[in-house]
Design a protein around this motif. Sequence first.
Motif, short mmCIF file in Angstrom:
data_model
loop_
_atom_site.label_atom_id
_atom_site.label_comp_id
_atom_site.label_asym_id
_atom_site.label_seq_id
_atom_site.Cartn_x
_atom_site.Cartn_y
_atom_site.Cartn_z
N UNK A 181 3.45 6.23 -5.10
CA UNK A 181 3.53 6.43 -6.56
C UNK A 181 2.35 7.26 -7.05
N UNK A 182 1.15 6.96 -6.51
CA UNK A 182 -0.03 7.75 -6.90
C UNK A 182 0.15 9.23 -6.57
N UNK A 205 0.83 -1.21 0.00
CA UNK A 205 0.00 0.00 0.00
C UNK A 205 0.86 1.25 0.00
N UNK A 206 1.92 1.27 0.80
CA UNK A 206 2.80 2.45 0.87
C UNK A 206 3.42 2.72 -0.49
N UNK A 207 3.92 1.69 -1.15
CA UNK A 207 4.57 1.87 -2.45
C UNK A 207 3.58 2.38 -3.49
N UNK A 208 2.38 1.79 -3.51
CA UNK A 208 1.38 2.20 -4.51
C UNK A 208 0.89 3.62 -4.25
N UNK A 209 0.59 3.93 -2.99
CA UNK A 209 0.07 5.28 -2.67
C UNK A 209 1.15 6.34 -2.89
N UNK A 218 7.25 9.39 1.95
CA UNK A 218 6.40 10.20 2.84
C UNK A 218 5.10 10.64 2.17
N UNK A 219 5.12 10.68 0.83
CA UNK A 219 3.92 11.13 0.12
C UNK A 219 2.75 10.16 0.29
#
Length: 447
Positions: free
Chosen positions: A151-152, A145-149, A186-187
Amino acid sequence: MILLWLTAMVPQSKPPPCDLMTQTCSSPTSAQMTLLFFSFVLISLGAGGVRPCSLAFGADQLDRRDNPKNVRVLESFFGWYYASAAISVLIALTGIVYIQDQFGYRVGFGVPAILMLLSALVFFLASPFYLKQQASKSLLTGFVQVIIVAYKNRNLTFPLPNSTASYHHKRDSNVVSPTDKLRFLNKACIIKNPEQDIALDGSAANPWSLCTVEQVEELKALIKVLPLWSTGIIMSINLSQNSFPVLQASSMDRHLTKKFQIPAGSYGMFNIISLALWVIFYDRAILPMASKIKGKPVRIGVKLRMGIGLFLTCIAMVVSAIVENARRKEAIRSGFQNNPTAVVKMSAMWLVPQFCLNGFAEAFTAIGQTEFFYSELPKSMSSIAAALFGLGLAVANVLASVVVSIIDDITSKGGKESWVSSNINKGRIDNYYWVLAILSFINLFYY
């Protein structure tokens, strides 16, 4: 273990015995192979659940981070855990193998199956006495989830410094804003629109659009330890060298007395014995004596111990190369170049130092790495911390096969004898050991 036991107990679960008169053997059926492989799969899945979690679960019983002696307690626990594991392997490869050899596989597979049943029974009976950390989420799902969000949200601008309200975190959490390391992640926890992003209970309305600061920091902690984790892979490749030492031992004098000789496959026991003895000696003699001399608690830092282990595995490969070079020269001098099964007039005890050095290396680095991961990663990731060394060992076993294949392809070009030939007197296993020694030396500098 029960399914594996059935392959020995039920006649229909295995092919019939070979015909000694005609020297013909029937191949196993698809159903028989499926039963065998399914038992291996279940054993692997069980080991994957037990090994990392039992270490983390044991540490949970002792881990009191407010205790000033906490570090020493955990160091001692990890050491004794690995010592007991080494002793259990020693019993398995001597006592259990002896039972299988003397009484057959019906008894030989039955004993471990019964022991596993007793182990499970004791585990459940003692369960009420344990401190249990309840799992509240899937860590792996959180990492994804962290990686996908992140990137989004890659085009989002970062909030102003000290804008803690711009980051989503758990209620009553001490961590209200992410660290600056690996800042692009962090995004994933930046709140874009509080009304849409946050549910009434304070959680994220959509976990695949907004993560917590804690999730981000957990992923950062894992990424942070990966470089040090990777340094253990080369050492594990060295430890996985099982077939070549057996070939070497088979061609050397293994007699301890006129009537008794050590089996060629048993020399790996010196690795396990040295690991167990070092842990016991280090914990019960060296540290207490050093503490008594200095008048205060003494311990070797975890990073220093890891470095010592990597250095020792370098020396182990150098010793392996030197011993093999001497063995090969003696074989050629004796006229055995075309006879790899011939026994040279050289004691197989010359192989013991390399096994002992690898045992000491594993005692320093394997235990040190596990302790390091456990101390660096958050408490919620303790089972992942315990599993990392086992994962490195698995990767190393795959890479060891790749290294052998590459060396075989390169050195056998032009019709030449491969360095890793099955005829070890024609091959150059000593050069192969030198390659591993060089890789280990580079790995030490990388560390």
